[in-house]
Design a protein around this motif. Structure first.
Motif, PDB file in Angstrom:
ATOM      1  N   SER A 169      65.230  24.956  46.757  1.00 46.19           N
ATOM      2  CA  SER A 169      64.362  24.301  47.743  1.00 46.19           C
ATOM      3  C   SER A 169      62.931  24.485  47.279  1.00 46.19           C
ATOM      4  O   SER A 169      62.491  25.620  47.055  1.00 46.19           O
ATOM      5  N   MET A 170      62.198  23.374  47.121  1.00 46.69           N
ATOM      6  CA  MET A 170      60.848  23.446  46.567  1.00 46.69           C
ATOM      7  C   MET A 170      60.002  22.272  47.048  1.00 46.69           C
ATOM      8  O   MET A 170      60.524  21.284  47.588  1.00 46.69           O
ATOM      9  N   PRO A 171      58.669  22.345  46.854  1.00 47.85           N
ATOM     10  CA  PRO A 171      57.807  21.215  47.207  1.00 47.85           C
ATOM     11  C   PRO A 171      58.143  19.990  46.354  1.00 47.85           C
ATOM     12  O   PRO A 171      58.618  20.107  45.219  1.00 47.85           O
ATOM     13  N   ARG A 172      57.870  18.810  46.888  1.00 45.37           N
ATOM     14  CA  ARG A 172      58.160  17.572  46.148  1.00 45.37           C
ATOM     15  C   ARG A 172      57.249  17.408  44.937  1.00 45.37           C
ATOM     16  O   ARG A 172      57.626  16.759  43.981  1.00 45.37           O
ATOM     17  N   GLN A 230      52.335  27.351  47.732  1.00 43.00           N
ATOM     18  CA  GLN A 230      53.564  26.656  47.371  1.00 43.00           C
ATOM     19  C   GLN A 230      54.687  27.688  47.203  1.00 43.00           C
ATOM     20  O   GLN A 230      54.534  28.674  46.473  1.00 43.00           O
ATOM     21  N   THR A 231      55.810  27.465  47.872  1.00 45.20           N
ATOM     22  CA  THR A 231      56.934  28.393  47.787  1.00 45.20           C
ATOM     23  C   THR A 231      58.198  27.664  47.341  1.00 45.20           C
ATOM     24  O   THR A 231      58.446  26.531  47.758  1.00 45.20           O
ATOM     25  N   SER A 232      58.968  28.335  46.500  1.00 51.73           N
ATOM     26  CA  SER A 232      60.250  27.812  46.042  1.00 51.73           C
ATOM     27  C   SER A 232      61.301  28.904  46.171  1.00 51.73           C
ATOM     28  O   SER A 232      61.022  30.081  45.906  1.00 51.73           O
ATOM     29  N   ASP A 241      53.150  19.271  50.959  1.00 49.75           N
ATOM     30  CA  ASP A 241      53.687  20.003  52.094  1.00 49.75           C
ATOM     31  C   ASP A 241      55.069  19.476  52.475  1.00 49.75           C
ATOM     32  O   ASP A 241      55.679  19.925  53.442  1.00 49.75           O
ATOM     33  N   GLU A 242      55.584  18.523  51.689  1.00 48.97           N
ATOM     34  CA  GLU A 242      56.956  18.051  51.850  1.00 48.97           C
ATOM     35  C   GLU A 242      57.867  18.898  50.959  1.00 48.97           C
ATOM     36  O   GLU A 242      57.464  19.338  49.886  1.00 48.97           O
ATOM     37  N   ARG A 243      59.103  19.077  51.415  1.00 51.87           N
ATOM     38  CA  ARG A 243      60.045  19.871  50.635  1.00 51.87           C
ATOM     39  C   ARG A 243      61.277  19.035  50.293  1.00 51.87           C
ATOM     40  O   ARG A 243      61.578  18.031  50.948  1.00 51.87           O
ATOM     41  N   THR A 244      61.979  19.476  49.262  1.00 55.15           N
ATOM     42  CA  THR A 244      63.214  18.831  48.869  1.00 55.15           C
ATOM     43  C   THR A 244      64.214  19.886  48.432  1.00 55.15           C
ATOM     44  O   THR A 244      63.822  20.971  47.979  1.00 55.15           O
ATOM     45  N   THR A 245      65.480  19.586  48.607  1.00 54.48           N
ATOM     46  CA  THR A 245      66.563  20.468  48.153  1.00 54.48           C
ATOM     47  C   THR A 245      67.335  19.727  47.076  1.00 54.48           C
ATOM     48  O   THR A 245      67.738  18.571  47.268  1.00 54.48           O
TER      49      THR A 245
END
Length: 263
Positions: free
Chosen positions: A37-40, A252-254, A45-49
């Motif tokens: 799971s990380m930023p696009r 930013q977090t992953s 501020d959008e995330r994607t898996t």
């Protein structure tokens, strides 16, 4: 006849030596599968898996093929390691792609295309601390495009082992990333042409520190050949990168979980 005998003896000696080297050290293969799971994009501020899939082949002579870094050669002993490789740089889309990559917020910015990349990485163990450095240079894709110039980045890190016991190992590191003017402009700048096509104002980004952060990983052995690892990576965008109009969130977090099988 004497020359032929010498030639055959030399050939036999070479074959025997090669066979001994081949059996003395084995090839190593590994496969990785997991989810992240990380930023696009860096600053989003959008995330994607998305799934994480990879593999590595390491020869007895240090030559390796890695899906993440590329083709290279590496050396490692008790206190130091070094590797040099050729691979592909990261990329970015200016629209959502396949539900995982890119962001519609970047519409009009154009894609940052992947291009050949050269890298060197080294680490040295000093007491309980591990000092590391990775230098990467992406080749020019098209100098007439907004994001086609060659760029260079440098990452410095210092890490240590926090735990090593029945429940695996926990490691942590502090890191800082730096980029030249082309690197920062490519990923965080906005040219006048991009400003006309997108929602962002023009922004001329200068080289310097890009981010500083913390990485924590936990590796749990499941069997002699299988491990499961989780990783938390936090990066705070700094300097001109953090001030960019495309950056919605500096922190930013992953998070990643990966199963690794070695054979």
């Amino acid at each position: 006849m004497r020359t032929k005998t010498i030639y055959l003896s030399a050939t036999s000696l070479w074959l025997v030596t090669w066979a001994q080297l081949s059996t003395a050290a084995d090839w190593e293969y590994s496969l990785q599968a997991g989810v992240a799971s990380m930023p696009r994009y860096s600053g989003s501020d959008e995330r994607t898996t998305l799934p994480v899939l990879g593999g590595q082949i390491v020869s007895p002579w240090g030559i390796f093929l890695d899906t993440h870094t590329g083709l290279g050669w590496g050396y490692e002993d008790d206190n130091a390691s070094f590797s040099a490789y050729v691979g592909a740089s990261a990329s970015r889309k200016d629209k959502k792609k396949s539900g995982h990559l890119g962001s519609d917020r970047l519409k009009g910015m154009g894609d940052i295309k992947s291009r050949p990349q050269i890298g060197v990485s080294a680490s040295y163990t000093l007491g309980s601390a591990i000092l590391g450095a990775t230098l990467e240079h992406a080749l020019e894709e098209d100098d007439k495009k907004d994001s086609g110039k060659a760029f260079t980045s440098l990452e410095l890190s210092i890490g240590t082992n926090l735990y090593d016991g029945d429940y695996g190992t926990v490691d942590a590191s502090l890191n800082s990333r730096f980029g030249d003017s082309n690197y920062v402009q490519t990923w965080y700048g906005v040219t006048p042409g991009q400003a006309q096509r997108s929602r962002f104002r023009a922004y001329d980004a200068k080289g310097g520190m890009v981010s500083r952060g913390l990485n924590v990983s936990w590796t749990l052995p499941i069997s002699d050949q299988t491990t499961f690892s989780t990783q938390l990576d936090m990066q705070y965008l700094s300097g001109d990168a953090g001030k960019s109009p495309i950056v919605e969130r500096r922190m930013q977090t992953s998070v990643m979980g990966v199963l690794n099988y070695t054979f």
